[in-house]
Design an enzyme around this catalytic site. Structure first.
Site, mmCIF file in Angstrom:
data_model
loop_
_atom_site.group_PDB
_atom_site.id
_atom_site.type_symbol
_atom_site.label_atom_id
_atom_site.label_comp_id
_atom_site.label_asym_id
_atom_site.label_seq_id
_atom_site.Cartn_x
_atom_site.Cartn_y
_atom_site.Cartn_z
ATOM 1 N N HIS A 63 0.724 -1.204 -0.024
ATOM 2 C CA HIS A 63 -0.021 0.035 -0.062
ATOM 3 C C HIS A 63 0.919 1.237 0.004
ATOM 4 O O HIS A 63 1.438 1.450 1.121
ATOM 5 C CB HIS A 63 -0.833 -0.091 1.293
ATOM 6 C CG HIS A 63 -1.652 -1.055 1.320
ATOM 7 N ND1 HIS A 63 -3.203 -1.193 0.924
ATOM 8 C CD2 HIS A 63 -1.528 -2.271 1.981
ATOM 9 C CE1 HIS A 63 -3.763 -2.478 1.360
ATOM 10 N NE2 HIS A 63 -2.476 -3.446 1.905
ATOM 11 N N ARG A 65 0.000 4.365 -1.078
ATOM 12 C CA ARG A 65 -0.978 5.449 -0.202
ATOM 13 C C ARG A 65 -1.047 6.525 -1.383
ATOM 14 O O ARG A 65 -1.780 7.719 -1.187
ATOM 15 C CB ARG A 65 -0.197 6.075 0.729
ATOM 16 C CG ARG A 65 0.038 4.945 2.070
ATOM 17 C CD ARG A 65 -1.379 4.321 2.311
ATOM 18 N NE ARG A 65 -0.955 3.564 3.698
ATOM 19 C CZ ARG A 65 -1.857 2.701 4.143
ATOM 20 N NH1 ARG A 65 -2.960 2.503 3.451
ATOM 21 N NH2 ARG A 65 -1.732 1.913 5.325
ATOM 22 N N HIS A 179 -8.732 -10.450 1.000
ATOM 23 C CA HIS A 179 -8.367 -10.253 2.491
ATOM 24 C C HIS A 179 -9.562 -10.940 3.116
ATOM 25 O O HIS A 179 -10.608 -10.472 3.161
ATOM 26 C CB HIS A 179 -8.301 -8.738 2.782
ATOM 27 C CG HIS A 179 -8.195 -8.288 4.276
ATOM 28 N ND1 HIS A 179 -7.188 -7.437 4.573
ATOM 29 C CD2 HIS A 179 -8.771 -8.748 5.261
ATOM 30 C CE1 HIS A 179 -7.355 -7.248 5.963
ATOM 31 N NE2 HIS A 179 -8.342 -7.993 6.332
ATOM 32 N N HIS A 237 -2.206 -12.627 3.199
ATOM 33 C CA HIS A 237 -1.698 -12.452 4.510
ATOM 34 C C HIS A 237 -2.464 -13.483 5.409
ATOM 35 O O HIS A 237 -3.033 -13.171 6.504
ATOM 36 C CB HIS A 237 -1.659 -10.964 5.053
ATOM 37 C CG HIS A 237 -2.966 -10.233 4.818
ATOM 38 N ND1 HIS A 237 -4.140 -10.867 4.966
ATOM 39 C CD2 HIS A 237 -3.221 -9.168 4.220
ATOM 40 C CE1 HIS A 237 -5.129 -9.980 4.517
ATOM 41 N NE2 HIS A 237 -4.333 -8.651 4.118
ATOM 42 N N ASN A 284 -3.839 -5.626 10.371
ATOM 43 C CA ASN A 284 -5.154 -6.499 9.954
ATOM 44 C C ASN A 284 -4.740 -7.497 8.834
ATOM 45 O O ASN A 284 -4.369 -7.066 7.711
ATOM 46 C CB ASN A 284 -6.295 -5.418 9.757
ATOM 47 C CG ASN A 284 -6.799 -4.615 10.854
ATOM 48 O OD1 ASN A 284 -6.602 -4.803 11.906
ATOM 49 N ND2 ASN A 284 -7.483 -3.718 10.236
ATOM 50 N N ASP A 311 2.928 -6.557 2.776
ATOM 51 C CA ASP A 311 1.556 -5.964 3.199
ATOM 52 C C ASP A 311 2.063 -4.620 3.876
ATOM 53 O O ASP A 311 1.431 -3.922 4.709
ATOM 54 C CB ASP A 311 0.743 -6.470 4.161
ATOM 55 C CG ASP A 311 -0.644 -5.946 4.446
ATOM 56 O OD1 ASP A 311 -0.831 -5.071 3.434
ATOM 57 O OD2 ASP A 311 -1.363 -6.285 5.381
ATOM 58 N N HIS A 315 1.755 4.313 8.227
ATOM 59 C CA HIS A 315 0.808 5.375 8.689
ATOM 60 C C HIS A 315 1.669 6.461 9.334
ATOM 61 O O HIS A 315 2.856 6.095 9.699
ATOM 62 C CB HIS A 315 0.128 5.110 9.663
ATOM 63 C CG HIS A 315 -1.105 4.018 9.087
ATOM 64 N ND1 HIS A 315 -2.083 4.345 8.399
ATOM 65 C CD2 HIS A 315 -1.255 2.625 9.150
ATOM 66 C CE1 HIS A 315 -3.052 3.268 8.037
ATOM 67 N NE2 HIS A 315 -2.596 2.256 8.232
ATOM 68 N N GLY A 330 -1.611 -1.292 10.235
ATOM 69 C CA GLY A 330 -0.397 -1.473 9.141
ATOM 70 C C GLY A 330 0.682 -0.705 9.442
ATOM 71 O O GLY A 330 0.792 0.042 10.538
#
Length: 446
Positions: A63, A65, A179, A237, A284, A311, A315, A330
């Protein structure tokens, strides 16, 4: 045509380690031999000095972003961190802002990557409860696959309508990556904990809220639907030992219709680490028990689990230091994934050959990526040199993620990446970035 000659490397490829040289001409591997003479005066020579040469990692779940969440990360910043960590190709997820749930929005992300990415790239198209028509427009030769959130998503990307799910599984030709966490189970568990603690739920409760049961219910349901419809399903995952028994090692990977991934954090951390790491290891699905961690590694080694990914989901530290209810899940991993796996190798948990299989060969096979993932003559020269005896401590000053932190801070890894080549260009060399190179959009043999 530019050429690079890597001398005296221990080449880890296709289940064996051989000492030799690799010649790269342009963007491809031209020759692999025990000894190769310099072809021209302007050939760049890299003396591996018996360091290990690996095919670059292909990370099938990140990710980055962008667009919309660029205060956390961008394709440029995170792909640069990735190449420093030995990742030469990545597949990025659709839950950005806006979400990549139309062809137009998906292509906008490809346009950003074409201008800024340091590593080769592809993107997942996002499924929703109401975009089947758009899903059916996606070209499987040009897009990595379809991402379905069957639990824990943002916006409208939680696909929870049973009829819609069966329609998607029945009609798409895309590889479906899912997911899997059961939202109803999680909501029930969360409500019970909120009733007891309010918003200040202890972080150690995360794997109880996002429980083994929530994961197993969802994973087993997705697999049953794939078996019913004949869909090609890849479960992202996997985080519990119980789920590993849903997957098989009875067929070669290329013949499997149902496959699985495990992530670095689920192989490294356990629920005991919440006491010291807190929200920095809140993911998660949740990091769970030592038994789960051991079971995941066992399934990885016996080929029930097919690939290792990160994954990577950064943040800001400010966001992560909130209380349980407000700290997002995350964390950043691409820079340190390979050295973490090499540390596991030093501890006798996994061989170099198996690391390469699960991070390069298998992602290429599973996603049918064209001309990458192996050290073969004629293949794209996406290569990584690693020194297994060059310790380095993860510190704020050497972290490259835009968010500026890592769950591995303070850990000294025995190994380090010395060189990364993308399409024949040395983009990372001894902690420096001498060239941007030209990253490419991944294509698929489908």
């Amino acid at each position: 045509m530019k050429s690079v000659l890597i001398k005296n490397a221990k080449i880890v490829n296709e289940g064996q380690i051989i000492k030799g040289d690799v010649l790269i001409e342009g963007d491809r591997i031209a020759e692999i031999s025990s000894t190769i003479s310099m072809k021209s005066a302007d050939t760049k020579i890299i003396d591996a000095d018996e360091c290990y040469l690996l095919p670059g990692m292909i990370d099938d779940q990140v990710h980055f972003r962008e667009p919309g969440l660029t205060h956390k990360a961008t394709i440029e910043t995170e792909s640069k961190a990735a190449v420093a960590g030995g990742i030469t190709s990545f597949i990025e997820m659709p839950n950005t802002n806006p979400q990549a749930t139309t062809i137009e929005l998906l292509e906008e992300k490809f346009e950003i990557a074409a201008k800024t990415s340091w590593a080769n790239y592809s993107f997942m198209f996002g499924g929703t409860n109401d975009n089947l028509d758009e899903i059916l427009k996606v070209d499987p030769k040009k897009v990595a696959g379809l991402k379905l959130f069957l639990g824990s998503s943002t916006g409208n990307m939680l696909v929870d309508d049973p009829k819609t799910l069966e329609n998607i599984f029945s009609k798409t030709k895309l590889l479906i990556s899912a997911h899997c966490e059961d939202e109803a189970t999680i909501k029930t568990n969360l409500a019970a904990h909120q009733a007891q603690y309010g918003d200040d739920i202890p972080m150690e409760c995360h794997p109880i809220i996002r429980s083994e049961e929530a994961c197993y219910i969802s994973s087993s349901s997705a697999i049953k639907l794939a078996e019913k419809t004949g869909a090609r399903l890849h479960v992202f995952h996997v985080s519990t030992e119980k789920e590993t028994h849903l997957f098989s090692n009875k067929k070669p990977l290329a013949e499997k219709k149902i496959t699985a991934e495990v992530c670095i954090h689920h192989l490294w951390f356990s629920d005991e680490d919440y006491k010291t790491k807190g929200s920095k290891i809140k993911w998660n699905p949740a990091v769970k028990t030592k038994n789960d961690r051991d079971g995941l590694l066992k399934a990885l080694l016996d080929d029930r689990i097919d690939v290792i990914a990160t994954d990577h989901a950064p943040h800001t530290l400010e966001e992560k230091t909130n209380n349980y209810s407000n700290a997002p899940s995350g964390g950043p991993l691409v820079q340190h994934a390979l050295v973490a796996l090499l540390e596991m190798h030093h501890k006798g948990k996994i061989s170099l050959e198996k690391i390469v299989e699960k991070t390069a060969h298998n992602p290429a096979i599973l996603f049918q990526i064209k001309d990458r993932g192996f050290i073969r003559e004629g293949y794209k020269a996406d290569l990584v040199l690693v020194d297994l005896n060059s310790p380095r401590t993860v510190k704020k000053e050497n972290i490259l993620y835009k968010c500026g932190w890592s769950p591995f801070e303070g850990i000294t890894f025995k190994s380090r990446v010395t060189h990364t080549l993308i399409n024949g260009t040395v983009v990372y060399e001894n902690s420096k970035f001498p060239n941007k190179g030209k990253a490419e959009r991944l294509t698929f043999n489908r």
